[in-house]
Every structure is written in C-alpha cells, then in structure tokens.
Design a protein around this motif. Structure first.
Motif, PDB file in Angstrom:
ATOM      1  N   VAL A  60       0.923  -1.224  -0.035  1.00 52.58           N
ATOM      2  CA  VAL A  60      -0.035  -0.095  -0.254  1.00 52.58           C
ATOM      3  C   VAL A  60       0.857   1.062  -0.016  1.00 52.58           C
ATOM      4  O   VAL A  60       0.415   2.182  -0.871  1.00 52.58           O
ATOM      5  N   GLU A  61       2.016   1.120   0.555  1.00 54.48           N
ATOM      6  CA  GLU A  61       2.821   2.475   0.924  1.00 54.48           C
ATOM      7  C   GLU A  61       3.328   2.598  -0.600  1.00 54.48           C
ATOM      8  O   GLU A  61       3.350   3.939  -1.063  1.00 54.48           O
ATOM      9  N   THR A  62       3.703   1.907  -1.501  1.00 47.38           N
ATOM     10  CA  THR A  62       3.962   1.974  -2.636  1.00 47.38           C
ATOM     11  C   THR A  62       2.935   2.525  -3.664  1.00 47.38           C
ATOM     12  O   THR A  62       2.956   3.470  -4.457  1.00 47.38           O
ATOM     13  N   ALA A  63       1.886   1.424  -3.454  1.00 45.82           N
ATOM     14  CA  ALA A  63       0.770   1.712  -4.607  1.00 45.82           C
ATOM     15  C   ALA A  63       0.058   3.024  -4.191  1.00 45.82           C
ATOM     16  O   ALA A  63      -0.140   3.840  -5.547  1.00 45.82           O
ATOM     17  N   SER A  64       0.224   3.586  -3.286  1.00 41.37           N
ATOM     18  CA  SER A  64      -0.409   4.755  -3.050  1.00 41.37           C
ATOM     19  C   SER A  64       0.150   5.961  -3.378  1.00 41.37           C
ATOM     20  O   SER A  64      -0.388   7.079  -3.490  1.00 41.37           O
ATOM     21  N   PHE A  65       1.280   5.590  -3.890  1.00 41.27           N
ATOM     22  CA  PHE A  65       2.160   6.838  -4.265  1.00 41.27           C
ATOM     23  C   PHE A  65       1.773   7.302  -5.833  1.00 41.27           C
ATOM     24  O   PHE A  65       1.878   8.436  -6.080  1.00 41.27           O
ATOM     25  N   TYR A  66       1.206   6.223  -6.342  1.00 40.18           N
ATOM     26  CA  TYR A  66       0.828   6.308  -7.900  1.00 40.18           C
ATOM     27  C   TYR A  66      -0.338   6.590  -8.421  1.00 40.18           C
ATOM     28  O   TYR A  66      -1.165   5.934  -7.941  1.00 40.18           O
ATOM     29  N   THR A  67      -0.714   7.720  -9.365  1.00 35.57           N
ATOM     30  CA  THR A  67      -2.112   8.220  -9.268  1.00 35.57           C
ATOM     31  C   THR A  67      -2.655   7.105 -10.219  1.00 35.57           C
ATOM     32  O   THR A  67      -4.140   6.884 -10.296  1.00 35.57           O
ATOM     33  N   MET A  68      -1.976   6.281 -10.896  1.00 31.95           N
ATOM     34  CA  MET A  68      -2.462   5.312 -11.903  1.00 31.95           C
ATOM     35  C   MET A  68      -3.296   4.013 -11.153  1.00 31.95           C
ATOM     36  O   MET A  68      -4.049   3.124 -11.591  1.00 31.95           O
ATOM     37  N   PHE A  69      -2.673   3.835  -9.845  1.00 26.00           N
ATOM     38  CA  PHE A  69      -3.189   2.575  -9.089  1.00 26.00           C
ATOM     39  C   PHE A  69      -4.521   3.059  -8.299  1.00 26.00           C
ATOM     40  O   PHE A  69      -4.490   3.948  -7.563  1.00 26.00           O
ATOM     41  N   ASN A  70      -5.610   2.217  -8.499  1.00 29.06           N
ATOM     42  CA  ASN A  70      -6.783   2.579  -7.932  1.00 29.06           C
ATOM     43  C   ASN A  70      -6.868   1.721  -6.440  1.00 29.06           C
ATOM     44  O   ASN A  70      -7.193   0.450  -6.656  1.00 29.06           O
TER      45      ASN A  70
ATOM     46  N   LEU B 173      14.698   5.568  -9.769  1.00 27.49           N
ATOM     47  CA  LEU B 173      15.723   4.314  -9.243  1.00 27.49           C
ATOM     48  C   LEU B 173      14.900   3.963  -8.321  1.00 27.49           C
ATOM     49  O   LEU B 173      14.717   2.611  -8.107  1.00 27.49           O
ATOM     50  N   ASN B 174      14.117   4.705  -7.399  1.00 26.73           N
ATOM     51  CA  ASN B 174      13.235   4.115  -6.310  1.00 26.73           C
ATOM     52  C   ASN B 174      12.255   3.312  -6.868  1.00 26.73           C
ATOM     53  O   ASN B 174      11.628   2.066  -6.250  1.00 26.73           O
ATOM     54  N   SER B 175      11.518   4.074  -7.821  1.00 26.17           N
ATOM     55  CA  SER B 175      10.321   3.441  -8.398  1.00 26.17           C
ATOM     56  C   SER B 175      10.592   2.213  -9.105  1.00 26.17           C
ATOM     57  O   SER B 175       9.815   1.340  -9.225  1.00 26.17           O
ATOM     58  N   LEU B 176      11.819   2.350  -9.944  1.00 27.89           N
ATOM     59  CA  LEU B 176      12.411   0.965 -10.273  1.00 27.89           C
ATOM     60  C   LEU B 176      12.419  -0.288  -9.414  1.00 27.89           C
ATOM     61  O   LEU B 176      12.133  -1.327  -9.555  1.00 27.89           O
ATOM     62  N   GLU B 177      12.914  -0.046  -8.302  1.00 25.14           N
ATOM     63  CA  GLU B 177      13.223  -0.918  -7.248  1.00 25.14           C
ATOM     64  C   GLU B 177      11.967  -1.132  -6.514  1.00 25.14           C
ATOM     65  O   GLU B 177      11.705  -2.162  -5.383  1.00 25.14           O
ATOM     66  N   GLY B 178      10.742  -0.709  -6.885  1.00 24.87           N
ATOM     67  CA  GLY B 178       9.397  -0.971  -6.166  1.00 24.87           C
ATOM     68  C   GLY B 178       9.058  -0.179  -5.204  1.00 24.87           C
ATOM     69  O   GLY B 178       8.156  -0.615  -4.124  1.00 24.87           O
ATOM     70  N   LEU B 179       9.656   1.010  -4.772  1.00 28.28           N
ATOM     71  CA  LEU B 179       9.392   1.848  -3.955  1.00 28.28           C
ATOM     72  C   LEU B 179       8.761   3.175  -4.138  1.00 28.28           C
ATOM     73  O   LEU B 179       8.327   3.192  -5.515  1.00 28.28           O
ATOM     74  N   ARG B 180       8.131   3.683  -3.448  1.00 30.50           N
ATOM     75  CA  ARG B 180       7.573   5.120  -3.573  1.00 30.50           C
ATOM     76  C   ARG B 180       8.556   6.092  -4.432  1.00 30.50           C
ATOM     77  O   ARG B 180       9.883   5.852  -4.351  1.00 30.50           O
ATOM     78  N   GLY B 181       8.237   6.959  -5.558  1.00 27.14           N
ATOM     79  CA  GLY B 181       9.211   7.505  -6.344  1.00 27.14           C
ATOM     80  C   GLY B 181       9.834   8.509  -5.626  1.00 27.14           C
ATOM     81  O   GLY B 181      10.032   9.836  -6.418  1.00 27.14           O
ATOM     82  N   GLU B 182      10.361   8.699  -4.313  1.00 26.51           N
ATOM     83  CA  GLU B 182      10.901   9.816  -3.773  1.00 26.51           C
ATOM     84  C   GLU B 182      12.270   9.925  -4.126  1.00 26.51           C
ATOM     85  O   GLU B 182      13.252   8.956  -3.845  1.00 26.51           O
ATOM     86  N   PRO B 183      12.537  11.103  -4.636  1.00 30.61           N
ATOM     87  CA  PRO B 183      14.144  11.471  -4.755  1.00 30.61           C
ATOM     88  C   PRO B 183      14.982  10.858  -3.574  1.00 30.61           C
ATOM     89  O   PRO B 183      14.627  11.103  -2.394  1.00 30.61           O
ATOM     90  N   ARG B 184      16.263  10.609  -4.037  1.00 34.73           N
ATOM     91  CA  ARG B 184      17.152  10.434  -2.893  1.00 34.73           C
ATOM     92  C   ARG B 184      18.097  11.290  -2.778  1.00 34.73           C
ATOM     93  O   ARG B 184      18.177  12.208  -3.580  1.00 34.73           O
ATOM     94  N   ASP B 185      18.830  11.337  -1.388  1.00 33.72           N
ATOM     95  CA  ASP B 185      19.869  12.322  -1.198  1.00 33.72           C
ATOM     96  C   ASP B 185      20.875  12.077  -2.098  1.00 33.72           C
ATOM     97  O   ASP B 185      21.263  11.091  -2.259  1.00 33.72           O
ATOM     98  N   LYS B 186      21.558  13.262  -2.353  1.00 35.11           N
ATOM     99  CA  LYS B 186      22.621  12.922  -3.328  1.00 35.11           C
ATOM    100  C   LYS B 186      23.726  13.981  -2.717  1.00 35.11           C
ATOM    101  O   LYS B 186      23.549  15.311  -2.141  1.00 35.11           O
ATOM    102  N   PRO B 187      25.191  13.699  -2.471  1.00 32.20           N
ATOM    103  CA  PRO B 187      25.561  12.295  -2.972  1.00 32.20           C
ATOM    104  C   PRO B 187      25.119  11.007  -2.018  1.00 32.20           C
ATOM    105  O   PRO B 187      24.555  11.416  -0.867  1.00 32.20           O
TER     106      PRO B 187
END
Ligand SMILES: Cc1cc2nc3c(=O)[nH]c(=O)nc-3n(C[C@H](O)[C@H](O)[C@H](O)COP(=O)(O)O)c2cc1C
Ligand code: FES
Lengths: 156, 418
Positions: A60-70, B173-187
């Motif tokens: 849910v943590e991940t899914a809720s981030f994306y607008t395409m997932f209902n 990259l986070n989104s690719l790994e299955g996470l929320r697409g939140e930007p990472r700290d750099k470096p």
C-alpha cells in the motif's frame, strides 16, 4: 480464495528473472493485478504481498504514491482529460466541462451506473496534438467536442 | 508535422508505416551495424567518440553524455544502464515519437551505452500512461533478442504508474526498485550507487537514440551538425500551444532562433493574434516575452537570456490567454506532483498556488504579489530535488516579466486583456 489468476502468478514468476531484487516486481504486479480486477482491493493487495514476501503495508505504501493505481473501486471505463498548459491553450477546459456536463459528474467522480470514472489529468505527452485525452489507456488527440461525444457514446 | 534545416536523424522516419520494424531499421537506419562497430572498440574509445560529439543530455539538464559515462567506476560491480522514458514535463512529447517510430534506434543506443559503461543490464523506465509505447518497445526488444542483436546485454521495459517525480533520476531508481518514487539524497550519485546499489547511468531516450549515428559517423561529424560551440547534433523541438502548426520539428543544435521556429517553421501565431509569451523548454522554464525571441534556441544562449532549454518543449502563448491563469495551472501541476518529502516544496508550492488562485479569481491583494515572490524565493534552491525550483522559477519569471497582469487582477479583479 486467491483472486488473481494462475496466469498472473505465472507472469510474475517469468518476470522475476528481470530484477536482482524481488521487491522490484511490485509495480509490474500492481499493473497486472489492476488489469485483471479493475482496482486493488485489500485481498488483492494481500495476495500480491504474499507473492512478493513483503508486508501488505509495504504494498500500500508504494501503490498509494502512484495516481494510476486505484485503491478504491472505479468505473468500467477510465477517461482522463488532459488540462495541463498546452492542452488548456487549445481548449481543454471546454472539453473537460463538456464531459462533466454530459456525464453529470465532476472530475474525480464515477457515474452512478458505474460506467465511467472521469479524471482531470496532467500532461499526457501529446501536447503537439492537443487537446488530448486517454480512454482506458488509449490516446485520443486533436480533440473537438463532436469527437468527444463520439468517444463517450462508444463506452458501454 | 516535421520539417528541418540540414541533416536530420529522426524526423524523416516519423509517420512512416513499418518504420518501427527491424526490417526498416536495417534498410534505412543504422540497423545494429553501429553496435557491431562498437563491439570492436574499447570502452574508452566509445566514450571518447561520444565526448567528441558534444552530445548533451536531452532530458533537461544538458549534461555532456560522454563525461557522464566516464564517471562510472571501473569496478567489477554489477552496473546498470537506465533509459529515462518518463517524459512528464508538461509540453514534452518527443520521446514518445522516438519510441513509436524508431524503437530500435533507442535499443541500439542502449546496447552501445551499456558496453561503454560496462553494464550487462538495462532498463527502460517508461511512464505508465505510455501503455501502447511500452508494448512497442517490448516488441522491438523481442525482435532484437530473437535476431541475436542484444548480445551480452539484457534490456527490459519497466512501467511507471503516473508520477511526474519519477522522471527525476533518483526518484526513478526508487520506483524501479518497487518503492515510492521519492528522490534520494545526493551524493552518492547514481554513477556510484544507483539501481539496486550498483553504479548506474541514467540517460534520456533522445540522448540514447543519438548514440548509433555518433558511432557510425564519428563524434566529429555529430559535433559538426550543431551550429554553435559545445552543442552537437540536432535537436527535436516540440512546439505546442497557440501556433498555427504545432508539432515535432528537428533543427541543428543552435540552428534557429525562437522567432524563426515560431514564424518560419510553425506558421506564426494562431488566429492572427499577437505573441505574448514563450515558455522555451517545458513548463518549469521561465518565460520569455515577445520582444526576447531573437535568442538562438539552445542551451547556452537561453541560459544567457535568463531561461533554460530544458527538454526543448516550447509552449507558445498568444494575447488570448490569461497569463495569471496559465501560471496558476503550471504551479497546480507541481503542487500535485510534489512527492511531499521536503517542506519547502510540499508546503511552499501549495501555498504559492493558493495565492495565485486568489489573484486569478480577483480576490487577491497587492501584498499577495510580494508574498508570492517571497514564497517562491524560499523554495528556490532549498528543496531536496529540482521539482521545487520547477515551480519557483516560472513564478519569479512570470511575475517579473508580466507584473502588470498580476496587478490588474488584484486591482480590477480581472485580466487586463479580457
Ligand atoms: C522533477 C524532475 C523531472 C524530470 N523528468 C525527466 C523526464 O521525464 N525525462 C528525462 O529524461 N529526464 C527528466 N529529468 C532529468 C533527469 O533527472 C536526468 O537528468 C536525465 O534523465 C538524464 O538524462 P540525460 O543526461 O540524457 O539528459 C527530470 C528531472 C527532474 C528534477
Ligand atoms: S499538455 Fe496536454 S498532453 Fe501535454
């Protein structure tokens, strides 16, 4: 009481070779599940979590981030009218208003008969052929009101 | 839909039936011969050729591609190449055209890039809305794989699901790994620690699609296509908004001014109206007014003019559209798309949008205009990633250049032109 098909689980298995970490299968899994069920009810979330060996809260943590997932139920058809800048400069506001009037709902709502969910959408990447909308994932570009009528009437 | 001056890499293949097949690719484009040539070159030689080409990233920041590749450490760690096909900056639609019409050109570019950085695996991260395009890429990859063209590199398509921030490379990259697409700290930067903790290069679709012709014809040839210093090749320019012929065009890098693009290539302003403003490179870039359009359309000249080339997505606005409303819509986009991690962006952009809505509706005060500027100032440069700036810079630009419009809204409750 699994709700997702054997095909879902077979596809997931096949995709697992693509990633070095199992968790990366989450977005593909959510897409496939939503394609089957239409949205992502709690038991489906649970089934995905079990398949990926993670806690349902992580799904849910991940899914809720994306607008395409209902995460709630939606209409049978998904209509998204782009109202971002390039489309607005070419009449998108009128197109959205027209849809709202014709369907008797506001953007973000579903018709009472469960036929259509209407969205006020962000840029679809069709700005050169604006105004644009997507219907069940398919793009319609260079829209005018007549064309919009034709498209909406074709949705059952 | 597409004209250009001089030699072109892309537009001649647009709209041709069958252009996306391997067969067409072999007959009319580099046809995986560039990848074969690269297979016989050292990785240093490939990177040198790309450095010589003056290819600069087409995703928005314009970073020299060869230099970016040279940052990848020469360790034995598993490395990754990631193609950024998120294309969500409002106004941008070029990558979609490349994918639809010449997917093999992108795949061949990825094979070569992967070899140059020592990656055996590549991902194409494509925005979720491009469902049809994801299918086209899967199809092209299958054709290439079946024909034995992928060699030692495996390339996969990974679909996003509706989040602009996943275009930012570490959010991606986070989104690719299955996470929320939140930007990472750099470096650490992705070149050191990126996808699945491995050294990673993220490049835009158009950037990678330029690679086969650079390897085939040489970096010097590509650099020579550009008409100004330090910018090689051609550039896909997406023109949208109130021009007579919106669409995708290809020009030599630095080969035209904004005026030439609007009036010569796109047939001028729609409905014989006057030009009011140009947003040169996607909705996050500061606007230019009608008397600033003699600037050459490329990275350095636009930076000197106080704006940015961004993703070369030019949005043209005539006197018919209210600029306050336009800015409100731009800022609403960034408000909706903020990932919510950092306070300046999450709170600041929402606050700025509320002020703009007041001004637009005619319920704002004089103080609101200076408040808006001070909110923008407290976002700019202070957010975790560049999304905050993407909202702040247009606010500062529009208010600075078109302040009278904002004042008229505040005093008269409506647009001066309306
Ligand atoms: C908020 C934000 C959104 C971005 N969106 C995209 C995008 O949709 N596509 C893209 O190629 N680059 C995008 N970028 C730039 C990428 O972070 C990265 O610089 C780029 O993909 C690098 O590729 P290049 O060097 O080939 O240009 C975005 C950056 C930010 C800060
Ligand atoms: S603004 Fe509507 S598709 Fe880009």
């Amino acid at each position: 009481m699994a709700r997702l098909s054997e095909k879902f689980h077979a596809c997931l298995h096949e995709l697992s070779g693509r990633y070095p970490a199992r968790r990366a299968l989450l977005l593909p899994a959510l897409h496939m599940a939503q394609k089957e069920i239409g949205w992502l009810p709690p038991d489906v979330i649970g089934e995905i979590a079990a398949a990926l060996e993670i806690h349902p809260a992580k799904v849910v943590e991940t899914a809720s981030f994306y607008t395409m997932f209902n995460l709630g139920p939606v209409g049978r058809h998904d209509v998204r009218v782009c109202t971002n800048v390039s489309c607005s400069l070419r009449g998108a506001e009128r197109i959205l208003e027209h849809c709202e009037r014709k369907l008797g709902i506001s953007a973000g709502e579903t018709t009472a008969d469960g036929r259509i969910t209407l969205h006020d959408e962000e840029c679809l990447g069709a700005c050169g052929t604006a105004p644009a909308m997507s219907v069940d994932g398919k793009y319609h570009e260079n829209l005018d009101l007549l064309e919009v009528d034709r498209i909406l009437e074709g949705l059952h | 839909m597409y004209i250009a001056g001089g030699e072109t890499l892309f537009v001649q293949h647009l709209g041709i039936t069958g252009a996306r097949t391997l067969d067409y690719f072999k007959k009319h484009m580099t046809g995986y011969r560039a990848a074969q040539k690269a297979a016989g070159m050292t990785t240093e030689a490939i990177i040198d050729e790309v450095k010589r080409s003056w290819l600069r990233g087409r995703g928005g920041a314009g970073f020299p591609t060869g230099t970016k590749w040279s940052f990848v450490p020469k360790t034995t760690a598993q490395k990754y190449l990631v193609c950024n096909a998120d294309e969500s900056e409002p106004g941008t639609f070029k990558d979609r055209a490349i994918i639809r019409n010449m997917p093999h050109m992108l795949v061949e570019g990825m094979i070569i890039a992967a070899r140059a950085i020592g990656a055996s695996r590549g991902y194409i991260y494509i925005r979720g809305e491009y469902e049809e395009e994801a299918g086209i890429l899967e199809e092209a990859l299958k054709e290439a794989r079946d024909a034995g063209q992928l060699g030692k590199v495996d390339i996969f398509v990974h679909r996003g699901a509706g989040a602009y921030i996943c275009g930012e490379e570490t959010g991606l990259l986070n989104s690719l790994e299955g996470l929320r697409g939140e930007p990472r700290d750099k470096p650490p930067f992705p070149a050191v620690k990126g996808a699945f903790d491995g050294p990673t290069v993220v490049n835009n679709v158009e950037t990678l699609a330029c690679i086969p012709s650079i390897i085939m014809n040489g970096g010097a040839w590509f650099a020579g296509l550009g008409r100004i210093e330090k910018s090689g090749g051609t550039r896909l320019v997406g023109v949208s908004g109130q021009v007579n012929r919106p669409g995708l065009y290809e020009i030599p890098a630095g080969g035209a001014t904004i005026r030439e693009i609007i009036y010569d290539i796109c047939g001028g302003i729609a409905d014989d109206r006057q030009l009011r403003a140009v947003i040169p490179g996607g909705s996050s870039t500061p606007p230019l007014s009608a008397d600033e359009i003699d600037v050459v359309y490329d990275i350095e000249p636009l930076a000197c003019a106080g704006s940015m080339l961004g993703s070369a997505a030019m949005i043209v606005v005539s006197e018919d559209y209210c600029l306050v409303r336009l800015l409100e819509r731009i800022v609403l986009f960034y408000e909706r798309e903020s990932c919510g991690q950092c306070t300046p962006c999450r709170e600041g952009v929402a606050w700025a949008r509320k002020i703009l809505s007041r001004i637009e509706r005619g319920t704002g005060t004089d103080r609101d205009i200076s408040l808006l500027l001070s909110v923008a100032d407290s976002i700019n440069g202070k957010a975790l990633c560049a999304l905050g700036d993407a909202a702040a810079l247009p606010i500062m630009g529009f208010v600075k250049k078109f302040r009278a419009d904002f004042e008229a809204h505040v005093r008269g409750g409506r647009c001066p032109g309306a």
